[in-house]
Write an enzyme that holds these catalytic residues in place. Structure first.
Site, PDB file in Angstrom:
ATOM      1  N   ASP A   1       4.145  13.549  -6.178  1.00 31.70           N
ATOM      2  CA  ASP A   1       2.933  12.738  -6.087  1.00 31.70           C
ATOM      3  C   ASP A   1       1.726  13.573  -6.518  1.00 31.70           C
ATOM      4  O   ASP A   1       1.848  14.763  -6.824  1.00 31.70           O
ATOM      5  CB  ASP A   1       2.737  12.210  -4.663  1.00 31.70           C
ATOM      6  CG  ASP A   1       2.138  10.799  -4.647  1.00 31.70           C
ATOM      7  OD1 ASP A   1       1.198  10.565  -5.437  1.00 31.70           O
ATOM      8  OD2 ASP A   1       2.585   9.950  -3.862  1.00 31.70           O
TER       9      ASP A   1
ATOM     10  N   HIS B   1       4.335  -1.913 -10.088  1.00 27.74           N
ATOM     11  CA  HIS B   1       3.453  -3.087 -10.013  1.00 27.74           C
ATOM     12  C   HIS B   1       1.971  -2.696  -9.996  1.00 27.74           C
ATOM     13  O   HIS B   1       1.103  -3.550 -10.114  1.00 27.74           O
ATOM     14  CB  HIS B   1       3.820  -3.970  -8.813  1.00 27.74           C
ATOM     15  CG  HIS B   1       3.320  -3.486  -7.487  1.00 27.74           C
ATOM     16  ND1 HIS B   1       3.043  -4.354  -6.446  1.00 27.74           N
ATOM     17  CD2 HIS B   1       3.042  -2.238  -7.030  1.00 27.74           C
ATOM     18  CE1 HIS B   1       2.610  -3.657  -5.402  1.00 27.74           C
ATOM     19  NE2 HIS B   1       2.611  -2.382  -5.731  1.00 27.74           N
TER      20      HIS B   1
END
Length: 356
Positions: A223, A261
């Site tokens: 991340d 998304h």
């Protein structure tokens, strides 16, 4: 003619009611936020039996002059399905309240508590961009969030600790629930794998659940620097900072939970190509996508509505969108993958296995 006029009037009144309901629907959301802020689910749960209104009022951290308004708040929350009301009988002179399945997920100590999701979605930081929606349609800004704040959601989260904390909390809680179902229902997805990278894995909630069930797996949580900063390697889990658009650490499998998304098709294609480059074992390697798939005609109307809400939320906050199977297939094959399998087993989301 009188019957025709009556029918016309009835249609007008139904249309008016529909407009009223849609206009006032934010009241459900803000009443829910209020219930969470006042810890109403926890107070009723602690009472351990149907809780009379007077007892609830006494237990809440409210000013005495607001006592008479609690019944009205509880009325809308009951109508919304967060509490069940027990009406007064001869022996019980006042209404009492008990939890429902939904409000149990709002308990602070519930293992799958979802209290953080309403807190972040209904925070002014994420609500205010909606006031820019119509203005955004007339300008060149990438999102209404950008119109409101002058920067992307991700840049804002990187420099605003409050948003970063709220967002990570919500993602952690959501992932805890999803990962438990994945491990219970989809264990075969991870069998035979030796290494795994959770891209955008936050604080490692998903990886911890997977590593606990598959201790032979070498796992990486990948991340942005501000997300994994200070997180320590434990057992077979290590944290790596980086940019998924540049490169992803090598592994047998890549997990993308609620990542794609957030991005438009061009950006998703870049991410998927980086995933393909990162897969070391081309024979058994795979990308495991956990995301919304639109267009299942067997779904109930509430689930379909939730997916549509998510789609427009992605439009307002980031550059992403929700996709149907045809959209997913186009992305997957354009990135050079050979095949995929969709398993609609995670409620709002599906599990999509993508093979190199």
């Amino acid at each position: 003619m009188d019957f025709d006029n009556e029918d016309h009037s009835a249609k007008l009144l139904r249309a008016q009611i529909h407009i009223f309901n849609q206009t006032f629907s934010f009241i459900n959301s803000m009443s829910l936020k209020c219930a969470i802020d006042l810890c109403i689910p926890d107070v009723i749960h602690k009472y351990d039996q149907p809780m009379p209104l007077s007892q609830l009022i006494s237990a809440l951290p409210i000013h005495p002059c607001k006592a008479s308004f609690v019944a009205r708040l509880m009325q809308i929350l009951t109508h919304s399905g967060f509490f069940t009301q027990h009406n007064a009988t001869e022996n019980e002179q006042e209404v009492s309240y008990v939890l429902t399945d939904a409000s149990r997920l709002l308990l602070k100590d519930h293992p799958f508590s979802l209290t953080s999701l309403p807190k972040v979605i209904l925070d002014p930081i994420l609500v205010n961009p909606w006031f820019q929606l119509s203005n955004w349609f007339t300008n060149e800004d990438p999102t209404p969030f950008h119109t409101e704040n002058g920067m992307t959601f991700w840049d804002f989260a990187g420099c605003e600790p409050k948003l970063n904390h709220l967002f990570n909390d919500a993602m952690t809680n959501d992932t805890r629930l999803v990962s438990s179902v994945v491990i219970e229902k989809c264990k075969g997805v991870f069998e035979g794998l030796e290494s795994l990278v959770d891209v955008g894995g936050g604080t490692g909630t998903m990886v911890k659940a997977i590593a606990n069930s598959f201790p032979q797996l070498k796992c990486i949580v990948f991340d942005l620097p501000h997300v994994v900063d200070g997180l320590q390697e434990t057992g077979n889990i290590k944290y790596v900072e980086g940019d998924m658009f540049e490169a992803i650490p090598s592994a047998d499998s890549i997990v993308l939970k609620s990542i794609l998304h957030n991005w438009n098709d061009e950006e998703c294609l870049k991410i998927l190509k980086r995933c393909k480059e990162a897969i070391t074992n081309k024979d058994k390697g795979k990308v495991i996508i956990i995301d919304v798939v639109l267009g299942n005609e067997k779904e109930d109307s509430e689930l379909n509505q939730t997916k549509l809400f998510y789609d427009v939320e992605m439009m307002v906050l980031v550059t992403g969108k929700e996709r149907n199977e045809r959209d997913w297939a186009k992305l997957i094959f354009s990135a050079g993958f050979s095949n995929y399998k969709i398993t609609p087993i995670l409620g709002l989301r599906s599990l999509i296995e993508v093979h190199a």
